[in-house]
Design a protein around this motif. Structure first.
Motif, short mmCIF file in Angstrom:
data_model
loop_
_atom_site.label_atom_id
_atom_site.label_comp_id
_atom_site.label_asym_id
_atom_site.label_seq_id
_atom_site.Cartn_x
_atom_site.Cartn_y
_atom_site.Cartn_z
N VAL A 186 -112.55 -36.15 -42.18
CA VAL A 186 -111.35 -36.49 -41.23
C VAL A 186 -111.83 -35.33 -39.40
O VAL A 186 -112.32 -34.47 -39.70
N ALA A 187 -112.31 -36.25 -38.15
CA ALA A 187 -112.45 -35.39 -37.04
C ALA A 187 -111.70 -35.92 -36.15
O ALA A 187 -111.04 -36.97 -35.58
N LEU A 188 -111.63 -34.34 -35.53
CA LEU A 188 -110.25 -34.73 -34.39
C LEU A 188 -111.16 -34.57 -33.35
O LEU A 188 -111.57 -33.81 -33.33
N PRO A 244 -113.45 -40.64 -40.47
CA PRO A 244 -112.41 -41.14 -40.10
C PRO A 244 -112.35 -39.96 -38.35
O PRO A 244 -112.21 -38.79 -38.91
N VAL A 245 -111.48 -41.07 -37.49
CA VAL A 245 -111.09 -40.10 -35.79
C VAL A 245 -109.32 -40.07 -35.93
O VAL A 245 -109.30 -41.52 -36.01
N ILE A 246 -109.15 -38.80 -35.80
CA ILE A 246 -107.86 -38.80 -34.95
C ILE A 246 -108.67 -38.11 -33.36
O ILE A 246 -109.05 -37.03 -33.38
N MET A 247 -107.32 -38.88 -32.78
CA MET A 247 -107.55 -38.83 -30.87
C MET A 247 -106.58 -37.29 -31.00
O MET A 247 -105.17 -37.37 -31.62
N ILE A 248 -107.16 -36.14 -29.92
CA ILE A 248 -106.06 -35.66 -29.74
C ILE A 248 -106.17 -35.04 -28.14
O ILE A 248 -107.38 -35.56 -27.56
N SER A 249 -105.31 -35.06 -27.31
CA SER A 249 -105.35 -34.10 -25.94
C SER A 249 -104.27 -33.44 -26.00
O SER A 249 -103.18 -33.37 -26.27
N THR A 250 -104.47 -32.62 -24.21
CA THR A 250 -102.91 -32.27 -24.01
C THR A 250 -101.82 -33.37 -23.28
O THR A 250 -100.17 -32.57 -23.11
N ALA A 305 -110.79 -45.26 -33.29
CA ALA A 305 -109.90 -44.27 -33.96
C ALA A 305 -108.79 -44.47 -35.02
O ALA A 305 -107.90 -45.35 -34.25
N VAL A 306 -107.96 -43.58 -35.89
CA VAL A 306 -106.76 -43.86 -36.58
C VAL A 306 -106.22 -43.62 -36.00
O VAL A 306 -104.53 -44.40 -36.71
#
Length: 130
Positions: A62-64, A85-91, A106-107
């Motif tokens: 997985v990639a964040l 597989p990608v999980i998007m991250i953010s503040t 993104a998943v």
């Protein structure tokens, strides 16, 4: 979001992760946190180009990917990562990004404040939530 990421098994003990973010401070903190939760951070990248190189070399599970990578869009990087597989991250809050995440490959999405090994595993296994 897909029902479950093909090839990843929920019972799999070690999860190999690539973190893509332009904040060195966040990369270091996220690595420490996730490795305490049985997530092996195999690489970190501050740019989309470096993320693509590392993904090809390391083949993470997985990639964040941060939504905003300086002048780059994390959503563009997610599209370019292809089979990873990608999980998007953010503040930013999920409500602010919901439509963009849904339209991306993104998943799922995790706010940085809720980043954890169990949350990553839940998204990979098909559970919705942030």
């Amino acid at each position: 979001m897909c029902a479950a990421v093909r090839g990843w098994q929920p019972g799999y003990v070690e999860l190999r992760c690539l973190i893509v973010d332009d904040s060195l401070r966040f990369l270091e903190a996220a690595r420490r946190l996730l490795e305490l939760q049985s997530v092996r951070v195999v690489g970190t990248a501050g740019t989309g180009e470096r993320a693509l190189e590392l993904a090809a070399e390391l083949r993470p599970d997985v990639a964040l990917v941060d939504v905003g990578l300086g002048e780059e869009s994390g959503f563009d990087v997610a599209r370019r990562l292809g089979a990873v597989p990608v999980i998007m991250i953010s503040t930013r809050d999920a409500d602010d990004l919901g439509q963009l995440v849904e339209e991306s490959p993104a998943v799922g999405f995790l706010p940085k404040a809720r980043l954890s090994g169990p949350a990553i595993r839940a998204l990979l296994s098909g559970s919705r939530g942030t």
